[in-house]
Design a protein around this motif. Sequence first.
Motif, PDB file in Angstrom:
ATOM      1  N   UNK A 190       0.838  -1.205   0.000  1.00 17.80           N
ATOM      2  CA  UNK A 190       0.000   0.000   0.000  1.00 17.80           C
ATOM      3  C   UNK A 190       0.873   1.255   0.000  1.00 17.80           C
ATOM      4  N   UNK A 191       1.985   1.208   0.717  1.00 20.46           N
ATOM      5  CA  UNK A 191       2.866   2.383   0.783  1.00 20.46           C
ATOM      6  C   UNK A 191       3.629   2.639  -0.523  1.00 20.46           C
ATOM      7  N   UNK A 192       3.616   1.696  -1.428  1.00 20.26           N
ATOM      8  CA  UNK A 192       4.208   1.954  -2.745  1.00 20.26           C
ATOM      9  C   UNK A 192       3.448   3.065  -3.474  1.00 20.26           C
ATOM     10  N   UNK A 193       2.213   3.304  -3.078  1.00 20.89           N
ATOM     11  CA  UNK A 193       1.398   4.339  -3.712  1.00 20.89           C
ATOM     12  C   UNK A 193       1.770   5.749  -3.274  1.00 20.89           C
ATOM     13  N   UNK A 194       2.478   5.868  -2.145  1.00 18.25           N
ATOM     14  CA  UNK A 194       2.847   7.177  -1.608  1.00 18.25           C
ATOM     15  C   UNK A 194       4.282   7.507  -2.008  1.00 18.25           C
TER      16      UNK A 194
END
Length: 191
Positions: free
Chosen positions: A121-125
């Motif tokens: 999910x943090x790959x999106x930030x």
Amino acid sequence: MKDQFLMRKVVFIAIVVSFSACLQVFADSFIYWQAGLFQEFWRLWTGHWVHVGWIHYALNMLAFACLPFIFPRVKVWHFAALLVLLPLFISLCFYYFFPDIEAYAGLSGVLHGAYVAVACVHLLYKKERNFAAFVLLLILAKLIWENTIGSVGTAELIGSPVLVEAHLLGVIGGVVIAMLYILWDYFFEWE
């Protein structure tokens, strides 16, 4: 507000660590035990909250306690959802796809899945992307290491063989949960 967010994480960690310690006292009643799994359905979850010994418990709780601080953007309810969904996923996979696994105890499969789900999910930030990719790379390297060379050192430390299938299933479950979360967030825009 930031202090409340931090306090919620600390309280959540304390509750989880305490709960797991309480179960550890009566570990035989809570391990994953294939033979009576559906008669004692709580083992689908609790098998991941008990450990083969206190060293195993301490190592897993340390890894668990670090997760909310490594990825500070994640809310407590995200971690709670992972701690409900991943044990169920792993236990059902053990039961249906790995019938040779008769007993299991430990949080490491769930931890692998939780780290992967949160990192995906943090790959999106943009600001967290590099760190998240690094965490995913480390987990991939660990899986390759465990499935080729083995984890003799860890097995000696905890006094039991390491069930690498749990780690792999945790990672698969983490990726699936992350994808579902990303799709849900994309279509329904909630966070």
